[in-house]
Write an enzyme that holds these catalytic residues in place. Structure first.
Site, PDB file in Angstrom:
ATOM      1  N   HIS A 173      10.438  -6.369  29.575  1.00 23.44           N
ATOM      2  CA  HIS A 173      11.870  -6.371  29.203  1.00 23.44           C
ATOM      3  C   HIS A 173      12.308  -7.721  28.630  1.00 23.44           C
ATOM      4  O   HIS A 173      13.475  -8.087  28.730  1.00 23.44           O
ATOM      5  CB  HIS A 173      12.771  -6.029  30.398  1.00 23.44           C
ATOM      6  CG  HIS A 173      12.329  -4.833  31.180  1.00 23.44           C
ATOM      7  ND1 HIS A 173      12.800  -3.570  30.937  1.00 23.44           N
ATOM      8  CD2 HIS A 173      11.410  -4.714  32.180  1.00 23.44           C
ATOM      9  CE1 HIS A 173      12.225  -2.727  31.775  1.00 23.44           C
ATOM     10  NE2 HIS A 173      11.361  -3.382  32.524  1.00 23.44           N
ATOM     11  N   SER A 294      14.628 -25.174   4.602  1.00 23.84           N
ATOM     12  CA  SER A 294      15.902 -24.635   4.144  1.00 23.84           C
ATOM     13  C   SER A 294      16.397 -25.485   2.991  1.00 23.84           C
ATOM     14  O   SER A 294      16.194 -26.699   2.962  1.00 23.84           O
ATOM     15  CB  SER A 294      16.899 -24.670   5.298  1.00 23.84           C
ATOM     16  OG  SER A 294      18.225 -24.659   4.790  1.00 23.84           O
ATOM     17  N   LYS A 300      15.450 -27.977   9.096  1.00 19.64           N
ATOM     18  CA  LYS A 300      14.868 -26.671   9.385  1.00 19.64           C
ATOM     19  C   LYS A 300      13.397 -26.548   9.020  1.00 19.64           C
ATOM     20  O   LYS A 300      12.928 -27.085   8.034  1.00 19.64           O
ATOM     21  CB  LYS A 300      15.640 -25.576   8.624  1.00 19.64           C
ATOM     22  CG  LYS A 300      17.049 -25.357   9.130  1.00 19.64           C
ATOM     23  CD  LYS A 300      17.079 -24.601  10.441  1.00 19.64           C
ATOM     24  CE  LYS A 300      16.623 -23.191  10.276  1.00 19.64           C
ATOM     25  NZ  LYS A 300      17.663 -22.194  10.308  1.00 19.64           N
ATOM     26  N   GLU A 307       8.320 -13.609   9.598  1.00 22.52           N
ATOM     27  CA  GLU A 307       9.544 -12.858   9.249  1.00 22.52           C
ATOM     28  C   GLU A 307       9.287 -11.876   8.107  1.00 22.52           C
ATOM     29  O   GLU A 307       9.715 -10.725   8.143  1.00 22.52           O
ATOM     30  CB  GLU A 307      10.666 -13.822   8.855  1.00 22.52           C
ATOM     31  CG  GLU A 307      11.251 -14.569  10.039  1.00 22.52           C
ATOM     32  CD  GLU A 307      12.261 -15.617   9.596  1.00 22.52           C
ATOM     33  OE1 GLU A 307      13.368 -15.607  10.109  1.00 22.52           O
ATOM     34  OE2 GLU A 307      11.939 -16.445   8.721  1.00 22.52           O
ATOM     35  N   TYR A 334      -3.213  21.858  -7.309  1.00 21.47           N
ATOM     36  CA  TYR A 334      -2.678  20.642  -7.891  1.00 21.47           C
ATOM     37  C   TYR A 334      -1.284  20.884  -8.438  1.00 21.47           C
ATOM     38  O   TYR A 334      -1.009  21.900  -9.067  1.00 21.47           O
ATOM     39  CB  TYR A 334      -3.587  20.115  -9.024  1.00 21.47           C
ATOM     40  CG  TYR A 334      -3.017  18.854  -9.645  1.00 21.47           C
ATOM     41  CD1 TYR A 334      -3.248  17.620  -9.053  1.00 21.47           C
ATOM     42  CD2 TYR A 334      -2.177  18.913 -10.759  1.00 21.47           C
ATOM     43  CE1 TYR A 334      -2.679  16.463  -9.574  1.00 21.47           C
ATOM     44  CE2 TYR A 334      -1.607  17.767 -11.283  1.00 21.47           C
ATOM     45  CZ  TYR A 334      -1.864  16.543 -10.688  1.00 21.47           C
ATOM     46  OH  TYR A 334      -1.295  15.412 -11.194  1.00 21.47           O
ATOM     47  N   GLN A 339       0.965  13.069  -8.537  1.00 19.34           N
ATOM     48  CA  GLN A 339       0.866  11.778  -9.223  1.00 19.34           C
ATOM     49  C   GLN A 339       1.669  10.701  -8.488  1.00 19.34           C
ATOM     50  O   GLN A 339       1.396   9.516  -8.607  1.00 19.34           O
ATOM     51  CB  GLN A 339       1.368  11.934 -10.664  1.00 19.34           C
ATOM     52  CG  GLN A 339       1.336  10.676 -11.485  1.00 19.34           C
ATOM     53  CD  GLN A 339       1.525  10.981 -12.968  1.00 19.34           C
ATOM     54  OE1 GLN A 339       0.712  11.635 -13.577  1.00 19.34           O
ATOM     55  NE2 GLN A 339       2.618  10.517 -13.545  1.00 19.34           N
TER      56      GLN A 339
HETATM   57  N1  ARG Z   1      -2.152  11.336 -13.690  1.00 22.33           N
HETATM   58  C1  ARG Z   1      -2.408  12.541 -12.968  1.00 22.33           C
HETATM   59  C2  ARG Z   1      -2.244  12.292 -11.457  1.00 22.33           C
HETATM   60  O1  ARG Z   1      -2.238  11.185 -11.086  1.00 22.33           O
HETATM   61  C3  ARG Z   1      -3.795  13.001 -13.220  1.00 22.33           C
HETATM   62  C4  ARG Z   1      -3.976  14.463 -13.037  1.00 22.33           C
HETATM   63  C5  ARG Z   1      -3.160  15.188 -14.055  1.00 22.33           C
HETATM   64  N2  ARG Z   1      -3.467  16.562 -14.068  1.00 22.33           N
HETATM   65  C6  ARG Z   1      -2.717  17.399 -14.765  1.00 22.33           C
HETATM   66  N3  ARG Z   1      -3.058  18.640 -14.754  1.00 22.33           N
HETATM   67  N4  ARG Z   1      -1.658  17.011 -15.442  1.00 22.33           N
HETATM   68  O2  ARG Z   1      -2.089  13.197 -10.693  1.00 22.33           O
END
Ligand code: ARG
Length: 477
Positions: A173, A294, A300, A307, A334, A339
């Site tokens: 504490h 400072s 200082k 920090e 994907y 990205q």
């Molecule tokens: N610059 C893209 C990323 O970082 C690469 C992959 C892009 N793929 C796509 N189908 N546009 O994700």
């Protein structure tokens, strides 16, 4: 930039939007605002070495599988080496209209070597390519961070050995609780960062899996050899499911979580360093070279490093939250959202690595103020628990002993005396079982010396812990 080799005209190749590698189906030029918004080259250029390493392995595999000729492979390898040199030298011209590092390199290769360069992307998509690049990058950085954490742990062990006999107040504490050895306090951090090291090592296992060959999301019909690519690049395994592969960023989240916890640990240490360097505590002194002054107050000397390390914790924790939320609503596989993984990852790597390194250096420039520490030991009744334990040894139940010592402390406070300054007669008023040998346990040295339970601050325990740590880190002491 590079001389443009003429390609044989393909039938149907009429007036088309130029330059884009994916421009085939597009009739209009990309809007400038769209180019600016979608480009990532200004930060993913950092991946150039990994992108090129991946392309080299891919080209070797393509040749081995008869998908390109040996001569085409050699042209690709030569071209990639030239590009790598130019990027390293800072003479390569990155083009924003080519979006990212993958297409900047590929386009430049095609411009240099012609049709062979245009074969490099056979059986590959940027979706698996970027997954490979980031895994290669992070494998390297995670390994580097493990080494930095090891150096940090060494710095704690060096301090532990140097101050193995120095006693300081231990706190709960933020109130004085019990005396401990400075070494014990230092070794607490050694343990803490040991867990961090383990977490990184574990995370590395899941980073170190080879994604190339997943292609866009479904794999490829071309006869590739993923295992060969994995071997070329030093991966012990290939990913198992192409759809998971191109949408997976778990290894990044794991790394940023592990690194974020390291930063949180550094922040806790920093808080102590800030406190300890105050006039009020004055437990430690930082070398002038590790402080700043400072601009207005000439007297200082500020602990800016701890920090800033404490302050930078906010952004690292923020990156972890950002990444989790980035993934939260994403359908397989994907999505361009992914990205957005790179900037938080890169900044986490930079911030945490830098913070670990600077704190390691700072620890070697820190001295404990031993006089101040021993002077500061009085006043907190820090050996009260030792007195209770003493009564337990005299067969008084602990709860009763606790109450007896509570009354004794209240009496001592009223008299303005330390526990050890009370006379035997005074002490016996609270428990007639008390003998002359009580004074040994009431001293700070007696208290620390006695705490020899496994993992305690007892002198023997700490000496053994220092030896274990030195052995584990290969320090010859
Ligand atoms: N610059 C893209 C990323 O970082 C690469 C992959 C892009 N793929 C796509 N189908 N546009 O994700």
């Amino acid at each position: 930039m590079q001389s443009k080799k003429k390609q044989p005209a393909r039938t149907g190749a009429k007036k088309r939007a130029p330059a884009k590698m994916w421009g085939g189906r597009f009739a209009e030029k990309t809007a400038a605002a769209v180019e600016a918004f979608t480009a990532s080259i200004h930060y993913d250029a950092r991946l150039y070495r990994h992108d090129i390493a991946g392309s080299r392995a891919h080209a070797r595999m393509l040749a081995r599988q008869g998908l390109i000729t040996a001569s085409e492979r050699d042209q690709i390898l030569k071209g990639l080496t030239a590009i790598e040199r130019e990027i390293a030298a800072g003479t390569f011209v990155f083009r924003r209209e080519l979006e990212d590092i993958h297409m900047n390199i590929e386009k430049s290769l095609a411009e240099r070597i012609g049709p062979a360069g245009e074969k490099l992307h056979t059986a590959r998509s940027r979706n698996d390519q970027v997954a490979l690049d980031v895994r290669l990058y992070l494998r390297e950085e995670c390994g580097r961070l493990i080494e930095l954490v090891t150096e940090l742990r060494k710095a704690f062990v060096v301090l532990a050995r140097r101050y193995r006999k120095t006693v300081m107040p231990g706190y709960t504490h933020l109130q004085r609780a019990q005396p401990v050895l400075v070494a014990h306090h230092m070794l607490a951090y050694y343990e803490m960062f040991g867990r961090d090291r383990e977490r990184l090592t574990d995370c590395l296992k899941r980073i170190n899996v080879m994604p190339l060959g997943a292609a866009a999301l479904a794999g490829t019909g071309l006869p590739i050899d993923r295992e060969f690519v994995a071997k070329e690049l030093g991966f012990p395994a290939v990913t198992a499911n192409s759809m998971d592969t191109v949408g997976d960023r778990d290894f990044i989240v794991e790394f940023v979580a592990a690194a974020g916890l390291i930063q949180v640990h550094l922040s806790r240490l920093s808080e102590e360093l800030v406190l300890w360097t105050t006039e009020e505590f004055a437990f430690v002194k930082l070398a002038d070279s590790f402080c700043t002054g400072s601009s207005i107050m000439p007297q200082k000397k500020n602990p800016d490093i701890p920090e800033l390390v404490r302050g930078k914790t906010g952004r690292v924790v923020g990156h972890l939250m950002g990444l989790l939320i980035l993934l939260k609503g994403l359908p397989l596989t994907y999505n361009r959202d992914l990205q957005e993984d790179k900037e938080p990852l890169f900044d986490t790597v930079d911030t945490v690595s830098q913070s670990v390194a600077i704190i390691t250096a700072l620890l070697s420039n820190l001295t404990f103020n031993e006089a101040r520490l021993s002077a500061g030991m009085g006043g907190g009744y820090m050996t009260a628990t030792d007195l209770a334990d003493y009564l337990v040894r005299k067969n008084i139940p602990f709860r009763q002993a606790h109450a007896i010592v509570g009354r004794t402390v209240a009496y001592a406070i009223e008299k303005g005396k330390e526990l050890s300054a009370l006379s035997l007669k005074e002490l016996r008023r609270f428990a007639p079982e008390i003998d002359e040998d009580v004074f040994e346990v009431l001293t700070v040295a007696g208290s620390v010396g006695s705490r020899n339970s496994t993992g305690g601050t007892g002198t023997r325990q700490v000496a053994a812990a220092i030896r274990r740590a030195e052995k584990a880190l290969g320090i010859t002491g």
